[in-house]
Motif scaffolding. Structure first.
Motif, PDB file in Angstrom:
ATOM      1  N   GLN A  93     -10.216 -14.519 -14.070  1.00 23.25           N
ATOM      2  CA  GLN A  93     -10.621 -13.498 -15.028  1.00 23.25           C
ATOM      3  C   GLN A  93     -10.898 -12.185 -14.595  1.00 23.25           C
ATOM      4  O   GLN A  93     -11.217 -11.862 -13.358  1.00 23.25           O
ATOM      5  CB  GLN A  93     -12.016 -14.169 -15.553  1.00 23.25           C
ATOM      6  N   HIS A  94     -11.080 -11.293 -15.736  1.00 24.27           N
ATOM      7  CA  HIS A  94     -11.419  -9.915 -15.336  1.00 24.27           C
ATOM      8  C   HIS A  94     -12.753  -9.577 -15.550  1.00 24.27           C
ATOM      9  O   HIS A  94     -13.508 -10.476 -16.196  1.00 24.27           O
ATOM     10  CB  HIS A  94     -10.370  -8.835 -15.908  1.00 24.27           C
ATOM     11  N   ILE A  95     -13.376  -8.637 -15.029  1.00 22.73           N
ATOM     12  CA  ILE A  95     -14.725  -8.302 -15.001  1.00 22.73           C
ATOM     13  C   ILE A  95     -15.288  -8.374 -16.567  1.00 22.73           C
ATOM     14  O   ILE A  95     -16.515  -8.979 -16.577  1.00 22.73           O
ATOM     15  CB  ILE A  95     -15.266  -7.086 -14.361  1.00 22.73           C
ATOM     16  N   PRO A  96     -14.831  -7.616 -17.590  1.00 20.45           N
ATOM     17  CA  PRO A  96     -15.317  -7.891 -19.038  1.00 20.45           C
ATOM     18  C   PRO A  96     -15.623  -9.229 -19.422  1.00 20.45           C
ATOM     19  O   PRO A  96     -16.546  -9.653 -20.142  1.00 20.45           O
ATOM     20  CB  PRO A  96     -14.276  -6.889 -19.804  1.00 20.45           C
ATOM     21  N   TYR A  97     -14.592  -9.959 -19.052  1.00 18.77           N
ATOM     22  CA  TYR A  97     -14.581 -11.586 -19.501  1.00 18.77           C
ATOM     23  C   TYR A  97     -15.721 -12.124 -18.743  1.00 18.77           C
ATOM     24  O   TYR A  97     -16.371 -12.916 -19.582  1.00 18.77           O
ATOM     25  CB  TYR A  97     -13.176 -12.155 -19.129  1.00 18.77           C
ATOM     26  N   LEU A  98     -15.781 -12.040 -17.654  1.00 21.30           N
ATOM     27  CA  LEU A  98     -16.806 -12.653 -16.595  1.00 21.30           C
ATOM     28  C   LEU A  98     -18.358 -12.193 -17.257  1.00 21.30           C
ATOM     29  O   LEU A  98     -18.991 -13.012 -17.459  1.00 21.30           O
ATOM     30  CB  LEU A  98     -16.810 -12.257 -15.386  1.00 21.30           C
ATOM     31  N   GLY A 114     -12.871  -8.159  -6.046  1.00 20.62           N
ATOM     32  CA  GLY A 114     -11.382  -7.772  -6.962  1.00 20.62           C
ATOM     33  C   GLY A 114     -10.232  -7.815  -6.189  1.00 20.62           C
ATOM     34  O   GLY A 114     -10.177  -7.531  -5.104  1.00 20.62           O
ATOM     35  N   ILE A 115      -9.089  -8.486  -6.974  1.00 18.81           N
ATOM     36  CA  ILE A 115      -7.899  -8.790  -6.106  1.00 18.81           C
ATOM     37  C   ILE A 115      -6.602  -7.905  -6.792  1.00 18.81           C
ATOM     38  O   ILE A 115      -5.905  -7.441  -6.139  1.00 18.81           O
ATOM     39  CB  ILE A 115      -7.776 -10.258  -6.307  1.00 18.81           C
ATOM     40  N   HIS A 116      -6.371  -8.179  -8.272  1.00 24.50           N
ATOM     41  CA  HIS A 116      -5.494  -7.441  -8.809  1.00 24.50           C
ATOM     42  C   HIS A 116      -5.479  -7.317 -10.330  1.00 24.50           C
ATOM     43  O   HIS A 116      -6.618  -7.584 -10.664  1.00 24.50           O
ATOM     44  CB  HIS A 116      -4.038  -8.355  -8.490  1.00 24.50           C
ATOM     45  N   ILE A 117      -4.499  -6.521 -10.707  1.00 20.63           N
ATOM     46  CA  ILE A 117      -4.735  -6.100 -12.218  1.00 20.63           C
ATOM     47  C   ILE A 117      -3.526  -6.549 -12.937  1.00 20.63           C
ATOM     48  O   ILE A 117      -2.373  -6.606 -12.487  1.00 20.63           O
ATOM     49  CB  ILE A 117      -4.752  -4.590 -12.413  1.00 20.63           C
ATOM     50  N   GLU A 118      -3.681  -7.212 -14.063  1.00 20.44           N
ATOM     51  CA  GLU A 118      -2.523  -7.895 -14.968  1.00 20.44           C
ATOM     52  C   GLU A 118      -2.356  -6.838 -16.140  1.00 20.44           C
ATOM     53  O   GLU A 118      -2.923  -6.936 -17.025  1.00 20.44           O
ATOM     54  CB  GLU A 118      -2.784  -9.262 -15.119  1.00 20.44           C
ATOM     55  N   VAL A 167     -16.139   6.424 -28.398  1.00 18.10           N
ATOM     56  CA  VAL A 167     -15.833   4.806 -28.042  1.00 18.10           C
ATOM     57  C   VAL A 167     -15.270   4.973 -26.667  1.00 18.10           C
ATOM     58  O   VAL A 167     -14.348   5.479 -26.390  1.00 18.10           O
ATOM     59  CB  VAL A 167     -15.040   4.177 -29.071  1.00 18.10           C
ATOM     60  N   GLU A 168     -16.229   4.170 -25.749  1.00 20.90           N
ATOM     61  CA  GLU A 168     -15.694   4.007 -24.426  1.00 20.90           C
ATOM     62  C   GLU A 168     -14.503   3.138 -24.284  1.00 20.90           C
ATOM     63  O   GLU A 168     -14.169   2.327 -24.907  1.00 20.90           O
ATOM     64  CB  GLU A 168     -16.498   3.489 -23.438  1.00 20.90           C
ATOM     65  N   LYS A 169     -13.584   3.581 -23.441  1.00 24.48           N
ATOM     66  CA  LYS A 169     -12.194   2.989 -23.075  1.00 24.48           C
ATOM     67  C   LYS A 169     -12.817   1.505 -22.914  1.00 24.48           C
ATOM     68  O   LYS A 169     -13.460   1.199 -22.011  1.00 24.48           O
ATOM     69  CB  LYS A 169     -11.512   3.544 -21.927  1.00 24.48           C
ATOM     70  N   GLY A 170     -11.950   0.607 -23.444  1.00 20.95           N
ATOM     71  CA  GLY A 170     -12.146  -0.858 -23.375  1.00 20.95           C
ATOM     72  C   GLY A 170     -13.343  -1.628 -24.121  1.00 20.95           C
ATOM     73  O   GLY A 170     -13.383  -2.607 -24.019  1.00 20.95           O
ATOM     74  N   SER A 232      -3.698   1.365 -12.966  1.00 19.58           N
ATOM     75  CA  SER A 232      -4.461   2.025 -12.156  1.00 19.58           C
ATOM     76  C   SER A 232      -5.667   1.344 -11.206  1.00 19.58           C
ATOM     77  O   SER A 232      -6.181   0.619 -11.801  1.00 19.58           O
ATOM     78  CB  SER A 232      -4.734   3.275 -12.559  1.00 19.58           C
ATOM     79  N   GLN A 233      -5.966   2.030 -10.168  1.00 20.62           N
ATOM     80  CA  GLN A 233      -7.099   1.288  -9.529  1.00 20.62           C
ATOM     81  C   GLN A 233      -8.503   1.600 -10.222  1.00 20.62           C
ATOM     82  O   GLN A 233      -9.273   0.728 -10.242  1.00 20.62           O
ATOM     83  CB  GLN A 233      -7.283   2.391  -8.031  1.00 20.62           C
ATOM     84  N   ASP A 234      -8.458   2.433 -11.145  1.00 19.21           N
ATOM     85  CA  ASP A 234      -9.803   2.460 -11.990  1.00 19.21           C
ATOM     86  C   ASP A 234      -9.703   1.632 -13.126  1.00 19.21           C
ATOM     87  O   ASP A 234     -10.502   1.756 -14.099  1.00 19.21           O
ATOM     88  CB  ASP A 234     -10.064   4.089 -12.384  1.00 19.21           C
ATOM     89  N   ASN A 235      -8.795   0.931 -13.346  1.00 16.81           N
ATOM     90  CA  ASN A 235      -8.614  -0.031 -14.440  1.00 16.81           C
ATOM     91  C   ASN A 235      -9.831  -1.149 -14.398  1.00 16.81           C
ATOM     92  O   ASN A 235      -9.958  -1.761 -13.344  1.00 16.81           O
ATOM     93  CB  ASN A 235      -7.203  -0.617 -14.591  1.00 16.81           C
ATOM     94  N   PRO A 236     -10.839  -1.127 -15.398  1.00 11.89           N
ATOM     95  CA  PRO A 236     -11.816  -2.058 -15.465  1.00 11.89           C
ATOM     96  C   PRO A 236     -11.520  -3.442 -15.500  1.00 11.89           C
ATOM     97  O   PRO A 236     -12.392  -4.286 -15.228  1.00 11.89           O
ATOM     98  CB  PRO A 236     -12.818  -1.657 -16.656  1.00 11.89           C
ATOM     99  N   TYR A 237     -10.244  -3.832 -15.710  1.00 12.99           N
ATOM    100  CA  TYR A 237      -9.957  -5.252 -16.172  1.00 12.99           C
ATOM    101  C   TYR A 237      -9.303  -6.036 -14.722  1.00 12.99           C
ATOM    102  O   TYR A 237      -8.355  -6.478 -14.610  1.00 12.99           O
ATOM    103  CB  TYR A 237      -8.824  -5.215 -17.051  1.00 12.99           C
ATOM    104  N   VAL A 238      -9.718  -5.391 -13.453  1.00  6.95           N
ATOM    105  CA  VAL A 238      -9.458  -6.011 -12.310  1.00  6.95           C
ATOM    106  C   VAL A 238      -9.734  -7.601 -12.247  1.00  6.95           C
ATOM    107  O   VAL A 238     -10.667  -8.130 -12.641  1.00  6.95           O
ATOM    108  CB  VAL A 238     -10.032  -5.502 -10.989  1.00  6.95           C
ATOM    109  N   ASN A 239      -8.826  -8.617 -11.914  1.00  3.74           N
ATOM    110  CA  ASN A 239      -9.118 -10.063 -11.794  1.00  3.74           C
ATOM    111  C   ASN A 239      -9.736 -10.053 -10.478  1.00  3.74           C
ATOM    112  O   ASN A 239      -9.508  -9.612  -9.466  1.00  3.74           O
ATOM    113  CB  ASN A 239      -7.694 -10.676 -11.803  1.00  3.74           C
ATOM    114  N   VAL A 240     -10.914 -11.094 -10.438  1.00  3.02           N
ATOM    115  CA  VAL A 240     -11.686 -11.294  -9.526  1.00  3.02           C
ATOM    116  C   VAL A 240     -11.951 -12.643  -8.959  1.00  3.02           C
ATOM    117  O   VAL A 240     -11.444 -13.677  -9.778  1.00  3.02           O
ATOM    118  CB  VAL A 240     -13.410 -10.663  -9.884  1.00  3.02           C
ATOM    119  N   ILE A 241     -12.370 -12.887  -7.703  1.00  3.10           N
ATOM    120  CA  ILE A 241     -12.952 -13.970  -7.480  1.00  3.10           C
ATOM    121  C   ILE A 241     -14.411 -14.224  -7.897  1.00  3.10           C
ATOM    122  O   ILE A 241     -15.289 -13.438  -7.478  1.00  3.10           O
ATOM    123  CB  ILE A 241     -12.982 -14.237  -5.960  1.00  3.10           C
TER     124      ILE A 241
END
Length: 282
Positions: A93-98, A114-118, A167-170, A232-241
């Protein structure tokens, strides 16, 4: 039919990839025949999460950690399995889902790293370019609410819609669309894991698919999409442990995250997925 497909997919859960006598059941990662080896049971969706974990398993073994991977076909049950102690961690999951899961279900789980972005992409069997999209075209998107903002941001980036100022991105919702010159009709009744099949069957004029599910169905996010989100690195949808609160301080969890963030695993992500999955460090 949509709901039936969703139920069929979510029912196919808990397929153990590294069979070691099954999960330890109580979330205790210290159980092992070897007193110097600790066991971690990690839940994950198949692509790319389970594949990345499989690549990390030999490295973890050298560090005294036996990794058992439990594969799930959909998102719905993985955090529940973590909270109930069937898993020591999960990776899907990414952070917003969590954050939404915590808010709606009261889960006391945290991001351990955080590990990766899809990147998410727009696909079509009908159009060869977004410039060809006709008035009133149907857009099939995920029922997963945390993805709606990123999807709408991508559509705005491609000039298909305009979102309200401020409206904020995301965080945008369908109600935040103020201009829709092509009168696109958004249908968000589909579970994300169903969308690749829907796309392959030619349903909908445009279909928005998460890269992890696209890859499972041999859909190449870079070659087959009409547009794709920047990873990009600042993408808020990074997938995490994700782990239960407090477990992020366990040495074996720290080691798991360190290995997944290591150059060896990040290089594996780059070489294997060629931009369809992007390391969080990139």
């Amino acid at each position: 039919m949509k709901k039936l497909l969703t139920l069929l997919f979510t029912a196919l859960v808990a397929i153990t990839l590294a069979a070691c006598g099954g999960g330890n059941g109580d979330g205790d990662s210290s159980g092992s025949d070897d007193g110097d080896t600790k066991k971690l049971v990690v839940g994950a969706t198949a692509v790319p999460h389970a594949e990345i974990l499989e690549q990390a398993a030999p490295i973890l073994k050298e560090k005294g950690i036996e990794l058992e991977i439990t594969e799930f076909s959909g998102y719905e049950l993985i955090n529940q399995a973590l909270v109930e102690g069937d898993l020591d961690a999960n990776f899907f999951q990414h952070i917003p889902y969590l954050e939404l899961e915590k808010e709606e279900k009261g889960y006391d789980i945290v991001n351990a790293g955080g590990i990766h972005i899809e990147p998410i992409g727009i696909y079509s069997k009908k159009y060869e370019s977004l410039e060809d999209v006709e008035d009133g075209a149907t857009v099939l998107i995920s029922s997963n609410k945390p993805d709606h903002g990123r999807i709408l941001a991508l559509f705005e980036q491609e000039g298909l819609i305009t979102l309200a100022d401020g409206v904020e991105k995301g965080s945008a919702t369908l109600e935040d669309i103020v201009e829709n010159p092509k009168n696109l009709e958004f249908d968000f009744e589909y579970a994300p894991e169903i969308l690749p099949q829907v796309y392959n069957q030619g349903e909908g004029d445009l279909v928005v698919i998460n890269s992890n599910y696209a890859l499972e169905f041999d859909i190449n996010p870079l070659n087959d999409s009409l547009a794709i989100e920047e990873g990009s690195q600042d993408n808020p949808y990074v997938n995490v442990i994700a782990v239960n609160a407090g477990d992020e301080n366990k040495e074996e969890i720290k080691t798991l995250v360190e290995v997944l963030q290591s150059k060896e695993i990040q290089d594996f992500i780059i070489e294997t997925y060629a931009g369809a999955v992007v390391p969080a460090s990139e």
